[in-house]
Design an enzyme around this catalytic site. Sequence first.
Site, PDB file in Angstrom:
ATOM      1  N   GLN A 180      31.074  33.581  17.454  1.00 47.65           N
ATOM      2  CA  GLN A 180      29.646  33.822  17.239  1.00 47.65           C
ATOM      3  C   GLN A 180      29.451  34.534  15.896  1.00 47.65           C
ATOM      4  OE1 GLN A 180      27.731  35.317  21.181  1.00 47.65           O
ATOM      5  NE2 GLN A 180      29.896  35.829  21.288  1.00 47.65           N
TER       6      GLN A 180
ATOM      7  N   HIS B  55      27.276  30.143  15.219  1.00 49.94           N
ATOM      8  CA  HIS B  55      26.038  30.667  14.646  1.00 49.94           C
ATOM      9  C   HIS B  55      26.006  30.541  13.133  1.00 49.94           C
ATOM     10  CE1 HIS B  55      25.706  33.319  18.508  1.00 49.94           C
ATOM     11  NE2 HIS B  55      25.343  32.053  18.718  1.00 49.94           N
TER      12      HIS B  55
ATOM     13  N   CYS C 293      18.226  25.239   2.414  1.00 49.20           N
ATOM     14  CA  CYS C 293      16.832  25.100   1.974  1.00 49.20           C
ATOM     15  C   CYS C 293      15.904  25.005   3.189  1.00 49.20           C
ATOM     16  CB  CYS C 293      16.681  23.840   1.115  1.00 49.20           C
ATOM     17  SG  CYS C 293      14.974  23.538   0.640  1.00 49.20           S
TER      18      CYS C 293
ATOM     19  N   CYS D 230      14.144  20.935   2.438  1.00 48.50           N
ATOM     20  CA  CYS D 230      14.938  19.683   2.474  1.00 48.50           C
ATOM     21  C   CYS D 230      16.245  19.866   3.226  1.00 48.50           C
ATOM     22  CB  CYS D 230      15.208  19.197   1.041  1.00 48.50           C
ATOM     23  SG  CYS D 230      16.416  20.211   0.163  1.00 48.50           S
TER      24      CYS D 230
ATOM     25  N   CYS E 191      15.596  26.369  -3.793  1.00 51.86           N
ATOM     26  CA  CYS E 191      16.327  25.108  -3.904  1.00 51.86           C
ATOM     27  C   CYS E 191      15.839  24.330  -5.138  1.00 51.86           C
ATOM     28  CB  CYS E 191      16.041  24.317  -2.618  1.00 51.86           C
ATOM     29  SG  CYS E 191      16.686  22.651  -2.583  1.00 51.86           S
TER      30      CYS E 191
ATOM     31  N   CYS F  22      14.595  21.659  -5.021  1.00 50.04           N
ATOM     32  CA  CYS F  22      13.333  20.990  -4.625  1.00 50.04           C
ATOM     33  C   CYS F  22      12.168  21.966  -4.727  1.00 50.04           C
ATOM     34  CB  CYS F  22      13.441  20.428  -3.195  1.00 50.04           C
ATOM     35  SG  CYS F  22      13.255  21.673  -1.896  1.00 50.04           S
TER      36      CYS F  22
ATOM     37  N   SER G  92      29.399  40.952  23.889  1.00 49.38           N
ATOM     38  CA  SER G  92      28.611  41.547  24.985  1.00 49.38           C
ATOM     39  C   SER G  92      28.172  40.478  25.972  1.00 49.38           C
ATOM     40  CB  SER G  92      27.389  42.253  24.390  1.00 49.38           C
ATOM     41  OG  SER G  92      26.617  41.318  23.641  1.00 49.38           O
TER      42      SER G  92
ATOM     43  N   ASN H 153      37.599  43.679  26.133  1.00 51.52           N
ATOM     44  CA  ASN H 153      36.432  44.439  25.688  1.00 51.52           C
ATOM     45  C   ASN H 153      36.669  45.917  25.949  1.00 51.52           C
ATOM     46  OD1 ASN H 153      33.651  45.392  25.328  1.00 51.52           O
ATOM     47  ND2 ASN H 153      33.091  43.217  25.448  1.00 51.52           N
TER      48      ASN H 153
ATOM     49  N   GLU I 201      34.243  47.668  27.337  1.00 55.01           N
ATOM     50  CA  GLU I 201      33.436  48.013  28.515  1.00 55.01           C
ATOM     51  C   GLU I 201      33.092  46.738  29.275  1.00 55.01           C
ATOM     52  OE1 GLU I 201      30.206  49.812  26.401  1.00 55.01           O
ATOM     53  OE2 GLU I 201      29.345  47.894  25.803  1.00 55.01           O
TER      54      GLU I 201
END
Length: 255
Positions: A105, A126, A134, A137, A156, A158, A197, A221, A223
């Site tokens: 992630q 992610h 952009c 585009c 960009c 563009c 988490s 982890n 926790e």
Amino acid sequence: MHEWTSDFPEELLSRLHGEATVGVLTGAGISAASGVPTFRGKDGLWKQYRPEELATPQAFARDPATVWEWYGWRRDLIREARPNAAHHALARLARHVRRLAIITQNVDGLHQRAALPDDVEVIELHGSIWTIRCTQCGREREDRSTGPRPPTLPHCDCGALERPGVVWFGEMLPNREIERAHRVASSCDAFLVVGTSSVVHPAAGLSQVALYSRAYVVEFNLEATPASGHVHLAVAGPCEQTLPALVDRLGQTAS
Ligand code: BV8
Ligand code: ZN
């Protein structure tokens, strides 16, 4: 279904054999030891903002300069960061099993800087902080500079404003990455959930996909998290210590 443990049961060690396929889901906790702030930990704040307030298309539409300033600040931190012992332990683990795939992630790119064997797949659910996209585009480019600095924001060719090439809250994950992640989670012998988490979906749902596909699921982890109730084993402690300890232990059983 789980107990916090500081040792590694035979049931886990036996799943990490030479013919095994292993999936790993990582979150901000694996980069904490590299000095990259987590999202929800005590150091997760930036100025007076919480990440959830900044990592949204609405925040960017309302105030692109502040969002770019936050990403520029994170770029500077990440540029100085080095992969830590947890990232390197996953690279070592890859040499003990037939196939290792890392689903992250994180947008910091630290896994790829940890000398992973060529056949290790890294799936960035992610996106990447080094990608700029952009807003019109959709053109994407790699940018490792010190990052756009307000008041000059990147545009960009563009003419349209450019944004960080990451997935914000309320945005769909790239199909290719989520499909590859599902394929890994549904076909692995062991699935390690490291430093997350487990509150952000659809990433957080992958541990259950692995569980339903009969993988042995282990959480690393500090926790308990919403995933802790359904994993086979939860290993308590800093992953920059527990992951190297696991790979050292595998080395002992292999020799
Ligand atoms: C989606 C951006 C379909 C990149 C991130 C209501 C409206 C709209 C959406 C939703 C909604 N309710 C739910 C949703 C879905 C939403 C979601 O899950 N929200 C949560 C908060 C409830 N998800 C989405 O919006 C996703 N898209 O669902 O699209 C859709 C579309 C429209 C409407 C509905 C659905 C998009 C999610 C992606 C968001 N972008 N980042 C960036 O700038 O980085 S998410 C952000 O959180 C980061 O990517 C981060 O990786 C991720 C998860 O956080 P963690 O990595 O787990 O980090 P965290 O700080 O939380 O935890 C660290 C953990 O490590 C802790 O457990 C800690 O104990 C541990 N730790 C710390 N140190 C160590 C350690 N462990 C071991 N060792 C250590 N040393
Ligand atoms: Zn464009």
